[in-house]
Design a protein around this motif. Structure first.
Motif, short mmCIF file in Angstrom:
data_model
loop_
_atom_site.label_atom_id
_atom_site.label_comp_id
_atom_site.label_asym_id
_atom_site.label_seq_id
_atom_site.Cartn_x
_atom_site.Cartn_y
_atom_site.Cartn_z
N PRO A 84 0.82 -1.22 0.00
CA PRO A 84 0.00 0.00 0.00
C PRO A 84 0.86 1.27 0.00
N HIS A 85 0.43 2.24 -0.79
CA HIS A 85 1.16 3.51 -0.89
C HIS A 85 1.29 4.17 0.48
N SER A 86 0.24 4.10 1.27
CA SER A 86 0.28 4.72 2.60
C SER A 86 1.34 4.07 3.49
N LEU A 87 1.56 2.78 3.31
CA LEU A 87 2.58 2.08 4.09
C LEU A 87 3.99 2.54 3.67
N MET A 88 4.20 2.72 2.38
CA MET A 88 5.49 3.22 1.91
C MET A 88 5.73 4.64 2.42
N GLU A 89 4.70 5.46 2.40
CA GLU A 89 4.84 6.83 2.90
C GLU A 89 5.22 6.82 4.37
N GLU A 90 4.57 5.96 5.15
CA GLU A 90 4.88 5.87 6.58
C GLU A 90 6.32 5.40 6.80
N LEU A 91 6.76 4.44 6.01
CA LEU A 91 8.14 3.96 6.13
C LEU A 91 9.13 5.09 5.82
N PHE A 92 8.89 5.82 4.74
CA PHE A 92 9.77 6.93 4.39
C PHE A 92 9.75 8.00 5.48
#
Length: 96
Positions: free
Chosen positions: A75-83
């Motif tokens: 999920p895009h939101s998960l990648m954003e949170e990781l970054f």
């Protein structure tokens, strides 16, 4: 000529030294399990094997197929949170 190691290498080393890399990996694994990523990828794997038949599937082909699909399914939101977590880590340390 710049003889300093690249920022990415310095960041990676700092993440390892502080244990943050391991914490981020654990967090990411938990989030991927929670959102059903693993189940979706397993289902895709089974579909690929059924479509191509087990005799025609090689490990290399399956890994290539699953790598692409696995990245798509995050999920895009998960990648954003990781970054964001990596950015926060950087902000808390003077230099990567």
């Amino acid at each position: 000529m710049n003889t300093e190691p690249p920022i990415k290498a310095i960041l990676h080393q700092k993440l390892i030294e502080t244990g943050e890399r391991q914490r981020l990996q654990q967090w990411l694994r938990a989030q991927l399990l929670q959102c059903g990523w693993k189940d979706q990828l397993q289902a895709h794997c089974q579909d690929v094997i059924q479509q191509k038949s087990l005799e025609q599937v090689t490990v290399d082909n399956l890994v290539a197929e699953l790598t692409l699909k696995g990245r798509e399914l995050v999920p895009h939101s998960l990648m954003e949170e990781l970054f964001q977590r990596v950015k926060t880590f950087l902000a808390q340390h003077d230099r990567p």
